[in-house]
Design a protein around this motif. Structure first.
Motif: not given
Length: 328
Positions: A123-130, A148-157
């Motif tokens: 579908g549509n692109t998602v903005t703001g998500l790593q 969250m995402t699956d690698w180091a030091l990423y923020p919470i979304f």
């Protein structure tokens, strides 16, 4: 009770292929089917993103029998096949649609499925998500999505428009020290809403953990709290009571004023280094059960109830591929 293997590794001519299958956060209950749905990421090797793919199976809650795994297919809006190797989270919306985000050509898109997770349409692109694999996708009581995402030091979304646009926040990491030589990870958090608006995040501290670069006791989980549905957070801190977790994430649920948490830990042994639990048991990892009242969970006062299951793998391979539990 044990239900047996969901995934049998392929018997291929190349005997060097060592298949692994992970299902972090991907066990859901589909009310319309009356079955659990399990989405597995399968790879020929831990870091092999070429020989990889998603498979789906359905588990009968009465017999605990799982169906034969079916390969997952991704298509664009015109029905053309997309070469997408995997993702780590999906949710079932109120109308029965399956929904996930996934990476394609260095962008993040929404994908939906109306055939119980077998075919996914871009579908549509998602903005703001790593760019990367979303982890711990959780829907809060006010409808907000959080992950969250699956690698180091990423923020919470978090997203307030059903995953179309995302904001991010990075809890402070000051004071979190590393003794493994591998660098801090602070990744792959799971989220539990202890009560409306009050969220607990549980993340792993290191990519590898004790036994990989140093000897000693297992890493404790890192925890942070939010009282405003994940908009702001306390600083990450080492949990005093969740004391055995350095695999990928944790899982849990809240019921009747009680918080149940299951953590996974990799008990490494490498070269001259060893985790104490590996030395004592010869096992390469375990899932441990903790519980607390909601008020005690807010104060980091969990009771350690014991080990639910051990990793079946050998020393290094078993620890490396021992991933997080998931619950529905």
């Amino acid at each position: 009770e044990p239900i047996g293997l969901l995934f049998d590794q392929p018997t291929e001519d190349n005997a060097l292929l060592t298949y692994v299958a992970w299902c972090p956060g991907n066990l859901r209950f589909d009310k319309s089917l009356g079955k659990y749905v399990d989405l597995l990421m399968c790879r020929a090797d831990h870091y092999d993103t070429v020989n990889a793919g998603l498979y789906i199976t359905y588990i009968d809650p009465k017999t605990y029998e799982a169906t034969t795994l079916v390969p997952v297919v991704f298509n664009d809006a015109n029905g053309n096949a997309l070469d997408i190797k995997g993702a780590l989270n999906f949710i079932i919306l109120d109308d029965g649609t399956y929904w996930m985000t996934n990476e394609h050509d260095n962008s993040v898109y929404e994908y939906t499925s109306n055939d119980y997770g077998v075919t996914w349409i871009e579908g549509n692109t998602v903005t703001g998500l790593q760019v990367g694999s979303p982890w711990g996708m959780y829907v809060l009581s006010n409808g907000r999505y959080i992950c969250m995402t699956d690698w180091a030091l990423y923020p919470i979304f978090y997203s307030d428009d059903k995953g179309k646009t995302w904001s991010s926040v990075s809890p402070d990491r000051t004071g979190i020290t590393d003794n493994t030589g591998e660098g801090l990870d602070v990744a792959e958090a799971c989220f539990l809403e202890l009560e409306p608006g009050f969220i607990m995040a549980i993340a792993r501290k290191n990519l590898h953990g004790v036994g990989y670069a140093v000897s000693g006791e297992s890493d404790h989980a890192l925890i942070a709290y939010s009282e405003d549905y994940g908009t702001t957070w306390t600083a990450w801190k080492e949990s005093e009571s969740l004391d055995d977790m350095n695999a990928a994430s944790a899982t849990g649920f809240v019921h009747d004023g009680v918080v149940e948490i299951f953590t996974a830990s990799r008990w490494w042994t490498l070269n001259s280094n060893a985790n104490i639990n590996y030395t004592n048991t010869g096992k390469s990892g375990a899932i441990t059960h903790y519980s607390a009242t909601v008020e005690n969970a807010k104060a980091d006062k969990f009771t350690k109830n014991g080990i639910v299951a051990y990793s079946n793998g050998s020393a290094k391979r078993g620890a490396e591929d021992f991933h997080c539990p998931c619950i529905a």
